[in-house]
Design an enzyme around this catalytic site. Structure first.
Site, PDB file in Angstrom:
ATOM      1  N   TRP A  49     -17.309   8.300  42.201  1.00  0.00           N
ATOM      2  CA  TRP A  49     -16.186   9.239  42.181  1.00  0.00           C
ATOM      3  C   TRP A  49     -14.839   8.513  42.057  1.00  0.00           C
ATOM      4  O   TRP A  49     -14.633   7.468  42.666  1.00  0.00           O
ATOM      5  CB  TRP A  49     -16.194  10.037  43.476  1.00  0.00           C
ATOM      6  CG  TRP A  49     -14.945  10.834  43.675  1.00  0.00           C
ATOM      7  CD1 TRP A  49     -13.857  10.487  44.432  1.00  0.00           C
ATOM      8  CD2 TRP A  49     -14.626  12.087  43.075  1.00  0.00           C
ATOM      9  NE1 TRP A  49     -12.889  11.467  44.338  1.00  0.00           N
ATOM     10  CE2 TRP A  49     -13.349  12.453  43.516  1.00  0.00           C
ATOM     11  CE3 TRP A  49     -15.321  12.946  42.205  1.00  0.00           C
ATOM     12  CZ2 TRP A  49     -12.734  13.634  43.125  1.00  0.00           C
ATOM     13  CZ3 TRP A  49     -14.704  14.125  41.813  1.00  0.00           C
ATOM     14  CH2 TRP A  49     -13.425  14.458  42.276  1.00  0.00           C
ATOM     15  N   ASP A  52      -7.028  10.023  42.447  1.00  0.00           N
ATOM     16  CA  ASP A  52      -5.672   9.551  42.118  1.00  0.00           C
ATOM     17  C   ASP A  52      -5.563   8.072  41.719  1.00  0.00           C
ATOM     18  O   ASP A  52      -6.180   7.215  42.351  1.00  0.00           O
ATOM     19  CB  ASP A  52      -4.749   9.676  43.341  1.00  0.00           C
ATOM     20  CG  ASP A  52      -4.876  10.976  44.063  1.00  0.00           C
ATOM     21  OD1 ASP A  52      -5.612  11.863  43.624  1.00  0.00           O
ATOM     22  OD2 ASP A  52      -4.233  11.101  45.119  1.00  0.00           O
ATOM     23  N   GLN A  68      -8.296   6.041  43.958  1.00  0.00           N
ATOM     24  CA  GLN A  68      -9.105   6.673  45.000  1.00  0.00           C
ATOM     25  C   GLN A  68     -10.558   6.670  44.528  1.00  0.00           C
ATOM     26  O   GLN A  68     -10.858   7.179  43.429  1.00  0.00           O
ATOM     27  CB  GLN A  68      -8.629   8.112  45.238  1.00  0.00           C
ATOM     28  CG  GLN A  68      -7.301   8.201  45.940  1.00  0.00           C
ATOM     29  CD  GLN A  68      -7.418   7.836  47.414  1.00  0.00           C
ATOM     30  OE1 GLN A  68      -7.805   8.644  48.245  1.00  0.00           O
ATOM     31  NE2 GLN A  68      -7.076   6.589  47.739  1.00  0.00           N
ATOM     32  N   SER A 109      -4.255   7.746  49.267  1.00  0.00           N
ATOM     33  CA  SER A 109      -3.368   7.235  48.208  1.00  0.00           C
ATOM     34  C   SER A 109      -2.149   6.484  48.741  1.00  0.00           C
ATOM     35  O   SER A 109      -1.701   6.699  49.865  1.00  0.00           O
ATOM     36  CB  SER A 109      -2.909   8.393  47.325  1.00  0.00           C
ATOM     37  OG  SER A 109      -3.996   8.815  46.546  1.00  0.00           O
ATOM     38  N   ARG A 183       1.340  11.962  53.874  1.00  0.00           N
ATOM     39  CA  ARG A 183       0.580  10.943  53.144  1.00  0.00           C
ATOM     40  C   ARG A 183       1.209  10.516  51.820  1.00  0.00           C
ATOM     41  O   ARG A 183       2.259  10.977  51.433  1.00  0.00           O
ATOM     42  CB  ARG A 183      -0.835  11.459  52.873  1.00  0.00           C
ATOM     43  CG  ARG A 183      -0.931  12.738  52.107  1.00  0.00           C
ATOM     44  CD  ARG A 183      -2.406  13.103  51.882  1.00  0.00           C
ATOM     45  NE  ARG A 183      -2.525  14.394  51.255  1.00  0.00           N
ATOM     46  CZ  ARG A 183      -2.665  15.546  51.916  1.00  0.00           C
ATOM     47  NH1 ARG A 183      -2.726  15.556  53.238  1.00  0.00           N
ATOM     48  NH2 ARG A 183      -2.743  16.676  51.261  1.00  0.00           N
ATOM     49  N   ASP A 184       0.478   9.618  51.180  1.00  0.00           N
ATOM     50  CA  ASP A 184       0.734   9.145  49.818  1.00  0.00           C
ATOM     51  C   ASP A 184       2.063   8.403  49.678  1.00  0.00           C
ATOM     52  O   ASP A 184       2.900   8.727  48.810  1.00  0.00           O
ATOM     53  CB  ASP A 184       0.667  10.322  48.817  1.00  0.00           C
ATOM     54  CG  ASP A 184      -0.628  11.126  48.969  1.00  0.00           C
ATOM     55  OD1 ASP A 184      -1.608  10.572  49.511  1.00  0.00           O
ATOM     56  OD2 ASP A 184      -0.658  12.304  48.558  1.00  0.00           O
ATOM     57  N   GLU A 235       1.879  16.632  47.308  1.00  0.00           N
ATOM     58  CA  GLU A 235       1.159  15.353  47.422  1.00  0.00           C
ATOM     59  C   GLU A 235       1.750  14.347  46.439  1.00  0.00           C
ATOM     60  O   GLU A 235       2.398  14.715  45.468  1.00  0.00           O
ATOM     61  CB  GLU A 235      -0.332  15.552  47.083  1.00  0.00           C
ATOM     62  CG  GLU A 235      -1.030  16.582  47.956  1.00  0.00           C
ATOM     63  CD  GLU A 235      -2.531  16.693  47.692  1.00  0.00           C
ATOM     64  OE1 GLU A 235      -3.290  16.723  48.670  1.00  0.00           O
ATOM     65  OE2 GLU A 235      -2.946  16.780  46.523  1.00  0.00           O
ATOM     66  N   TRP A 330      -8.366  19.614  40.944  1.00  0.00           N
ATOM     67  CA  TRP A 330      -9.213  19.813  42.139  1.00  0.00           C
ATOM     68  C   TRP A 330     -10.043  21.101  42.057  1.00  0.00           C
ATOM     69  O   TRP A 330     -11.034  21.250  42.761  1.00  0.00           O
ATOM     70  CB  TRP A 330      -8.360  19.805  43.414  1.00  0.00           C
ATOM     71  CG  TRP A 330      -8.011  18.412  43.870  1.00  0.00           C
ATOM     72  CD1 TRP A 330      -6.771  17.862  43.945  1.00  0.00           C
ATOM     73  CD2 TRP A 330      -8.927  17.400  44.302  1.00  0.00           C
ATOM     74  NE1 TRP A 330      -6.848  16.561  44.392  1.00  0.00           N
ATOM     75  CE2 TRP A 330      -8.166  16.257  44.627  1.00  0.00           C
ATOM     76  CE3 TRP A 330     -10.311  17.331  44.451  1.00  0.00           C
ATOM     77  CZ2 TRP A 330      -8.743  15.070  45.084  1.00  0.00           C
ATOM     78  CZ3 TRP A 330     -10.884  16.148  44.908  1.00  0.00           C
ATOM     79  CH2 TRP A 330     -10.102  15.045  45.222  1.00  0.00           C
TER      80      TRP A 330
HETATM   81  C1  FRU Z   1      -4.324  13.906  45.868  1.00  0.00           C
HETATM   82  C2  FRU Z   1      -4.898  13.569  47.231  1.00  0.00           C
HETATM   83  C3  FRU Z   1      -3.900  12.783  48.057  1.00  0.00           C
HETATM   84  C4  FRU Z   1      -4.785  12.037  49.002  1.00  0.00           C
HETATM   85  C5  FRU Z   1      -5.977  11.737  48.145  1.00  0.00           C
HETATM   86  C6  FRU Z   1      -7.280  11.695  48.903  1.00  0.00           C
HETATM   87  O1  FRU Z   1      -5.303  14.211  44.935  1.00  0.00           O
HETATM   88  O2  FRU Z   1      -5.279  14.764  47.886  1.00  0.00           O
HETATM   89  O3  FRU Z   1      -2.927  13.578  48.703  1.00  0.00           O
HETATM   90  O4  FRU Z   1      -4.170  10.865  49.479  1.00  0.00           O
HETATM   91  O5  FRU Z   1      -6.029  12.728  47.140  1.00  0.00           O
HETATM   92  O6  FRU Z   1      -8.313  11.269  48.088  1.00  0.00           O
END
Ligand code: FRU
Length: 530
Positions: A49, A52, A68, A109, A183-184, A235, A330
């Site tokens: 899989w 990001d 990711q 991320s 996050r991120d 995000e 998604w």
């Molecule tokens: C975006 C996300 C980020 C997170 C990551 C997890 O696609 O949801 O916010 O860090 O994917 O895999």
């Protein structure tokens, strides 16, 4: 991302927490495993899989792409950072996984900076450290009902990103936001303040932080709760300056991905133009009117460009702002019909700011390095055509990977539609075009495959407003087995869609139903496959 992720792979996650994971390090390899639906010139993971792009950084003549990654399955699971490097952003070499989940959490991320001055003190033997700043996501804490399970941490490498060490005092920024979504982190050096700036996504806004050393962070400001689209979770932010084309002025751009809530359903990325003064991001007056009341400006109107961010460390003499997105959504990413791997990245793109009659706008163009993929070029004779122009016979589209540059002049009194159709012998067809009456581009994958795997995937035609009114239409198109990217009007309107035909699309037709249209010029470039 949302709640969908957390149901998956509990056993795996507990295994990681106990340090007993069984993942083998990926073998170094330059080849991908051939599969009928695997793109030929887009980046895909060797197996498992991918979502990001992470840690995009240029250092010592190499572009790094981390991502990711869950190597043990083709659905989302305990996140690692996969890794690849490239000399030209076109040919990629897969490297072993860079970051593994640990006792603090999964590796969500984030970004990477080159710490030239060793502000972090993480240099070893005088070597410049690369410092990764990412979100540690603790799934156990989440399940037990805590709200502060996302925290920012760092890791570093002093061997060109080949091996990574977790910083001993992680996390470097705990979650006091009161929000579960924190996050991120995207980090950049801000010279006027001689400090690092971190942008984080906090559910419905971004927060900015500053640090002298990448370890101690202080809060600066928030932006966004009242601006842009809020039909989903914010995000993967990115904040950077770009010089405006044809001037010496610079404006700041904020990229912000949102899921769901995209203009054509599910995941998409919005952008804002304004200024950053070292403390706060503020919108330009023009953008205030464009992104008020839940409205947004979108980087790409297709369904499949998400979580895109830009490279750091690009040398000044290059000066480009280079972007890469995850070419999926998604809504269906985890069920698309590929077997041993899932998802590809978009083509790398250069972002620019242009003054247009409507105001300052961001455009995206395919990076110039992609011309190295051209095997050949076939020039189309300038001509007027009625109804359709079949260009299939002009070349052998064996692998269904091709680039097209087409320029048309339309007669508005007569023409209603201008279309490009990619099809195969089973009758599956993917269409893109311009609806001249509505002045909007579209991509239509409703009949792109007869093996439908998800309703949302084929539910609607994706549309994008055209910003120009001119009768000259320029389409720059990349088809790569299972994806199509349209850069219309020299990057003013972008669309990216994926699809999964049962056979390659060998036929290409241009159509202008019921009218006569002039092909002013056109070139077909069959593309090599690495
Ligand atoms: C975006 C996300 C980020 C997170 C990551 C997890 O696609 O949801 O916010 O860090 O994917 O895999």
């Amino acid at each position: 991302m949302g709640r969908r992720l957390y149901l998956i792979s509990c056993i795996g996650i507990i295994g990681y927490m106990m340090g007993c994971h069984t993942i083998k390090k990926s073998e170094e390899s330059t080849n991908s495993i051939p599969e009928p639906l695997r793109p030929l010139f887009h980046f895909t993971p060797l197996q498992g899989w991918m979502n990001d792009p992470n840690g995009l950084v240029y250092f010592e003549d190499e572009y790094h792409l981390f991502y990711q990654h869950y190597p043990d399955s083709t659905v989302w699971g305990p996140m690692h950072w996969g890794h690849a490097v490239s000399k030209d952003l076109v040919q990629w070499q897969h490297l072993p996984i860079a970051l593994y989940p640990d006792t603090i959490g999964l590796i969500f991320s984030g970004s990477i900076v080159v710490d030239h001055q060793n502000s972090s003190g993480l240099s070893q033997d005088g070597k410049i450290p690369l410092v990764a700043i990412f979100t540690h996501h603790n799934i156990e804490a989440e399940k037990s009902g805590q709200v502060d399970y996302e925290k920012q941490s760092i890791a570093y490498s002093t061997d060109l990103g080949r091996t990574w060490t977790m910083y001993k005092s992680n996390p470097v920024l705990i979650n006091l936001t009161g929000s579960k979504d924190f996050r991120d982190p995207k980090v950049f050096w801000y010279e006027p303040n001689k400090s690092w700036i971190m942008v984080t996504a906090v559910r419905d806004h971004i927060s900015l932080w500053s640090s002298p050393d990448l370890k101690q962070w202080s809060f600066l400001s928030d932006f966004g709760a009242d601006w842009g689209s809020h039909n989903g979770v914010w995000e993967c932010p990115d904040l950077f300056p770009i010089q405006i084309e044809g001037s010496r002025d610079t404006a700041w751009v904020l990229l912000l991905s949102i899921n769901p809530g995209g203009p054509n359903g599910g995941s998409a990325t919005q952008y804002f133009i304004g200024d950053f003064n070292g403390q706060a991001f503020s919108l330009s007056e023009e953008f205030k009117t464009l992104v008020a009341d839940d409205r947004a400006m979108w980087v790409d109107y297709g369904a499949d460009n998400y979580a895109g961010v830009t490279w750091s460390g690009i040398p000044e003499q290059d000066g480009r702002r280079l972007f890469l997105g995850w070419m999926s959504n998604w809504t269906y990413a985890q069920i698309v019909p590929t077997k041993t791997w899932r998802s590809a990245m978009t083509l790398p793109r250069e972002l620019k700011l242009h003054h247009t009659p409507q105001g300052l706008r961001m455009i995206s163009i395919p990076i110039q390095e992609l011309t190295s993929l051209r095997k050949d070029s076939i020039t189309l004779k300038p001509q007027s055509f009625k109804d359709t122009l079949d260009i299939t016979a002009l070349y052998d589209l064996h692998d269904a990977n091709v680039e097209l540059e087409l320029e048309f002049e339309i007669n508005r009194m007569d023409a209603k539609m201008l279309e490009v159709l990619f099809s195969n012998d089973t009758g599956e067809v993917f269409m893109l075009g311009l609806d001249l009456q509505l002045n909007q581009y579209y991509m239509d994958r409703k009949k792109s495959s007869f093996n439908h795997f998800s309703n949302p995937f084929i539910e609607s035609v994706h549309i994008a407003p055209r910003s120009l009114k001119s009768n000259f239409i320029k389409l720059h198109i990349f088809l790569d087995v299972a994806s199509c990217e349209l850069f219309a009007d020299e990057g003013a309107t972008i669309m990216t869609d994926i699809f999964f035909p049962s056979q390659p699309y060998h036929h290409i037709k241009i159509a202008s139903p019921g009218s006569t249209t002039k092909l002013v010029q056109g070139t077909i470039y069959p593309l090599s496959t690495h």
